[in-house]
Write a protein that holds these residues in place. Structure first.
Motif, mmCIF file in Angstrom:
data_model
loop_
_atom_site.group_PDB
_atom_site.id
_atom_site.type_symbol
_atom_site.label_atom_id
_atom_site.label_comp_id
_atom_site.label_asym_id
_atom_site.label_seq_id
_atom_site.Cartn_x
_atom_site.Cartn_y
_atom_site.Cartn_z
ATOM 1 N N ARG A 1 -60.556 0.080 -46.224
ATOM 2 C CA ARG A 1 -61.984 -0.205 -46.328
ATOM 3 C C ARG A 1 -62.416 -0.209 -47.779
ATOM 4 O O ARG A 1 -61.852 0.483 -48.625
ATOM 5 N N ASP A 2 -63.433 -0.994 -48.041
ATOM 6 C CA ASP A 2 -64.045 -1.077 -49.350
ATOM 7 C C ASP A 2 -65.528 -0.827 -49.138
ATOM 8 O O ASP A 2 -66.273 -1.733 -48.767
ATOM 9 N N ASN A 3 -65.946 0.405 -49.343
ATOM 10 C CA ASN A 3 -67.324 0.773 -49.062
ATOM 11 C C ASN A 3 -68.309 0.073 -50.000
ATOM 12 O O ASN A 3 -69.459 -0.154 -49.625
ATOM 13 N N ALA A 4 -67.869 -0.262 -51.200
ATOM 14 C CA ALA A 4 -68.729 -0.987 -52.126
ATOM 15 C C ALA A 4 -69.065 -2.375 -51.604
ATOM 16 O O ALA A 4 -70.115 -2.932 -51.939
ATOM 17 N N LYS A 5 -68.172 -2.944 -50.796
ATOM 18 C CA LYS A 5 -68.386 -4.263 -50.210
ATOM 19 C C LYS A 5 -68.802 -4.197 -48.754
ATOM 20 O O LYS A 5 -68.958 -5.241 -48.112
ATOM 21 N N ASN A 6 -68.970 -2.989 -48.225
ATOM 22 C CA ASN A 6 -69.332 -2.811 -46.814
ATOM 23 C C ASN A 6 -68.376 -3.559 -45.887
ATOM 24 O O ASN A 6 -68.799 -4.225 -44.934
ATOM 25 N N THR A 7 -67.081 -3.430 -46.160
ATOM 26 C CA THR A 7 -66.084 -4.200 -45.434
ATOM 27 C C THR A 7 -64.878 -3.342 -45.088
ATOM 28 O O THR A 7 -64.422 -2.542 -45.911
ATOM 29 N N ARG B 1 -77.210 -0.404 -45.267
ATOM 30 C CA ARG B 1 -76.863 0.418 -46.424
ATOM 31 C C ARG B 1 -76.132 1.698 -46.048
ATOM 32 O O ARG B 1 -75.886 2.539 -46.910
ATOM 33 N N SER C 1 -64.124 7.889 -45.872
ATOM 34 C CA SER C 1 -63.661 7.827 -47.250
ATOM 35 C C SER C 1 -62.416 6.962 -47.414
ATOM 36 O O SER C 1 -62.047 6.631 -48.539
ATOM 37 N N SER D 1 -70.857 3.331 -45.348
ATOM 38 C CA SER D 1 -69.935 4.379 -45.765
ATOM 39 C C SER D 1 -70.038 5.638 -44.922
ATOM 40 O O SER D 1 -69.152 6.493 -44.986
#
Length: 123
Positions: free
Chosen positions: A72-78, A27, A54, A30
């Protein structure tokens, strides 16, 4: 701490494109600076790109500027590496790495690594 898993590598002809993905567990994704490195047989591990937590700041190695894009896509942890106009010289195992400090280019500064994904560019 995070665990990283790369995917998206494969065989592509020169001039083609690939999009690599690095999925992180946990979790706290980010909170980490994310980077891509690559390593070809007989060569040292080489910096490719880094992105701030960010996504607002990026740094690219000279050989990939204008061709590769890190995001990066922090919502997808990717974290992603879009690779366009691929050259045979790009052939390598590509690794995702995580650190707490932005801007470092040495592999020694990164504490967490994925297992790597192979990219082979044919001529």
């Amino acid at each position: 701490q995070v665990q990283l898993v790369e995917s998206g590598g494969g065989l592509v002809q020169a001039g083609g494109s690939l999009r690599l993905s690095c999925a992180a567990s946990g979790r706290t994704f980010s909170s980490y600076v994310m980077a891509w490195f690559r390593q070809a047989p007989g060569k040292e591990r080489e910096f490719v790109a880094v992105i701030s937590w960010s996504g607002s700041r990026t740094i690219y190695a000279d050989p990939v500027k204008g061709r590769f894009t890190i995001s990066r896509d922090n919502a997808k942890n990717t974290v992603y590496l879009q690779m366009n106009s691929l050259k045979p010289e790009d052939t390598a195992a590509y690794y995702c790495a995580a650190d707490m400090t932005y801007g470092k280019r040495s592999p020694d500064n990164y504490d967490y690594w994925g297992q790597g994904t192979q990219v082979t560019v044919s001529s």
